[in-house]
Write an enzyme that holds these catalytic residues in place. Structure first.
Site, PDB file in Angstrom:
ATOM      1  N   LYS A   1     -33.282   2.134 -21.531  1.00 45.47           N
ATOM      2  CA  LYS A   1     -33.730   1.999 -22.925  1.00 45.47           C
ATOM      3  C   LYS A   1     -34.221   0.582 -23.180  1.00 45.47           C
ATOM      4  O   LYS A   1     -35.250   0.369 -23.826  1.00 45.47           O
ATOM      5  CB  LYS A   1     -32.593   2.391 -23.883  1.00 45.47           C
ATOM      6  CG  LYS A   1     -32.326   3.898 -23.863  1.00 45.47           C
ATOM      7  CD  LYS A   1     -31.005   4.305 -24.504  1.00 45.47           C
ATOM      8  CE  LYS A   1     -30.751   5.794 -24.269  1.00 45.47           C
ATOM      9  NZ  LYS A   1     -29.424   6.249 -24.699  1.00 45.47           N
TER      10      LYS A   1
ATOM     11  N   GLN B   1     -24.044   3.593 -27.276  1.00 42.17           N
ATOM     12  CA  GLN B   1     -24.191   4.546 -26.170  1.00 42.17           C
ATOM     13  C   GLN B   1     -23.026   5.541 -26.153  1.00 42.17           C
ATOM     14  O   GLN B   1     -21.861   5.148 -26.186  1.00 42.17           O
ATOM     15  CB  GLN B   1     -24.285   3.788 -24.835  1.00 42.17           C
ATOM     16  CG  GLN B   1     -24.513   4.682 -23.634  1.00 42.17           C
ATOM     17  CD  GLN B   1     -25.832   5.471 -23.680  1.00 42.17           C
ATOM     18  OE1 GLN B   1     -26.867   4.939 -24.092  1.00 42.17           O
ATOM     19  NE2 GLN B   1     -25.797   6.730 -23.282  1.00 42.17           N
TER      20      GLN B   1
ATOM     21  N   ASP C   1     -30.856   6.220 -33.631  1.00 42.77           N
ATOM     22  CA  ASP C   1     -30.452   7.239 -32.663  1.00 42.77           C
ATOM     23  C   ASP C   1     -30.036   8.532 -33.379  1.00 42.77           C
ATOM     24  O   ASP C   1     -29.700   9.526 -32.738  1.00 42.77           O
ATOM     25  CB  ASP C   1     -29.280   6.694 -31.828  1.00 42.77           C
ATOM     26  CG  ASP C   1     -29.135   7.413 -30.483  1.00 42.77           C
ATOM     27  OD1 ASP C   1     -30.133   7.977 -29.993  1.00 42.77           O
ATOM     28  OD2 ASP C   1     -28.023   7.410 -29.925  1.00 42.77           O
TER      29      ASP C   1
END
Ligand code: NAP
Length: 289
Positions: A58, A102, A125
């Site tokens: 990412k 994450q 996200d």
């Protein structure tokens, strides 16, 4: 678009590349207007090698798209309270436009509480309850990235969910539930299946659109697929194997995503797109705030 004798292959790799090019142009425009780059903060708790690789990927993609990334690695022993403090700090930092925690975090950490510490304006996200509600109501907000990538793939291949029957296999907070919500918001008739669903093959046979998000290699068999259906395989299992038995399903599907090169590349491209969206929204119309 590549034709096989049976089905159209939905090429997420090519689509993601052009999508990231557009995002890079917008990131450059943001920098011209404000004198700074969009910035994504990544947080990784623990040292799971797969998670570390995802975060690195990412960051690399951010760099190539002209987006800064700022990484906070935290030890596996980090408590929920400590993680929330870090995320609140990033939420309050005007230099940070987007935050990615994450998944998964170590078992002793309350992941939901940590996600909810992300300012919804920076939830690029799409993991907060605020973002889920926006997806469910079809309102402006940030999509959960893999589900958002799936909808962008459908749009790119002119598959309008409205009026179609969609069966989603899986109900996880990051994939099955939000993709079901997005499909419903786009007027599909959605059935969400899971480990307690009886006679799953019969449910899947009703589907014009199948989304497999199970986490079991080649779980969905070819004879479950209604002829001509659109088959989206979100699964990614060791050895580059999806959740759909591709060689069987390709014989019956009208369109199908390969693994790799289908859904996977779209996930990061949505993350980058939404980071730039967040930067523009936070900068306001004159780019000063
Ligand atoms: P997850 O959290 O493990 O959820 C799996 C879901 O599948 C659960 O809802 C579970 O049902 C359901 N399930 C398990 N066994 C089943 C069975 N026998 N019959 C019907 N349903 C069953 O997994 P996830 O995080 O959603 O990930 C799913 C897959 O997508 C994995 O292969 C993962 O690697 C992949 N993935 C890909 C991306 C990407 O960027 N391409 C991103 C995220 C995930 P219950 O709820 O009843 O347990």
């Amino acid at each position: 678009m590549t034709d096989t004798s049976q089905a159209v292959l939905m090429n997420g790799a090519d689509l993601a590349r052009s999508h990231v090019d557009r995002t890079a142009d917008r990131a450059a425009e943001f920098e011209r207007r404000t004198g700074r780059r969009p910035c994504l903060a990544t947080v990784l708790v623990g040292d799971d090698p797969a998670s570390a690789t995802y975060v690195r990927m990412k960051q690399n993609r951010c760099r190539r798209a002209g987006i800064d990334s700022r990484h906070t690695p935290l030890p596996a022993t980090t408590s929920t309270g400590e993680l929330i403090d870090v995320i609140r700090g990033l939420s309050a930092d005007p230099e940070v436009h987007g935050i990615l925690l994450q998944h998964p975090v170590p078992q002793h950490v309350d992941e939901r509480a940590a996600f909810e510490a992300i300012d919804p304006a920076k939830d690029v996200d799409g993991v907060t309850m605020h973002s889920f509600a926006a997806m469910a109501f079809g309102l402006d907000g940030f999509d959960s990235c893999t589900p958002g990538g799936i909808l962008r793939l459908l749009d790119a291949y002119d598959v309008d969910p409205a009026g179609r029957t969609a069966v989603v296999i899986g109900r996880s907070p990051i994939l099955g539930r939000p993709v079901s919500a997005l499909l419903l918001a786009r007027d599909a008739t959605v059935t969400t299946c899971h480990s307690r669903t009886p006679d799953l093959p019969s449910a899947v046979r009703t589907a014009d659109i199948v989304v497999a998000a199970v986490g079991r290699p080649e779980f969905v068999r070819g004879d479950w697929i209604k002829p001509g259906a659109v088959v989206i395989d979100a699964g990614y299992n060791p050895g580059n194997v999806g959740d759909v038995a591709f060689d069987e399903a390709v014989e019956r599907a009208g369109m199908i995503t390969p693994v790799p090169g289908g859904v996977g590349p779209m996930t990061i491209s949505v993350l980058l797109e939404q980071t730039v969206d967040a930067a523009f929204r936070q900068a306001g119309p004159d780019g000063t705030s």
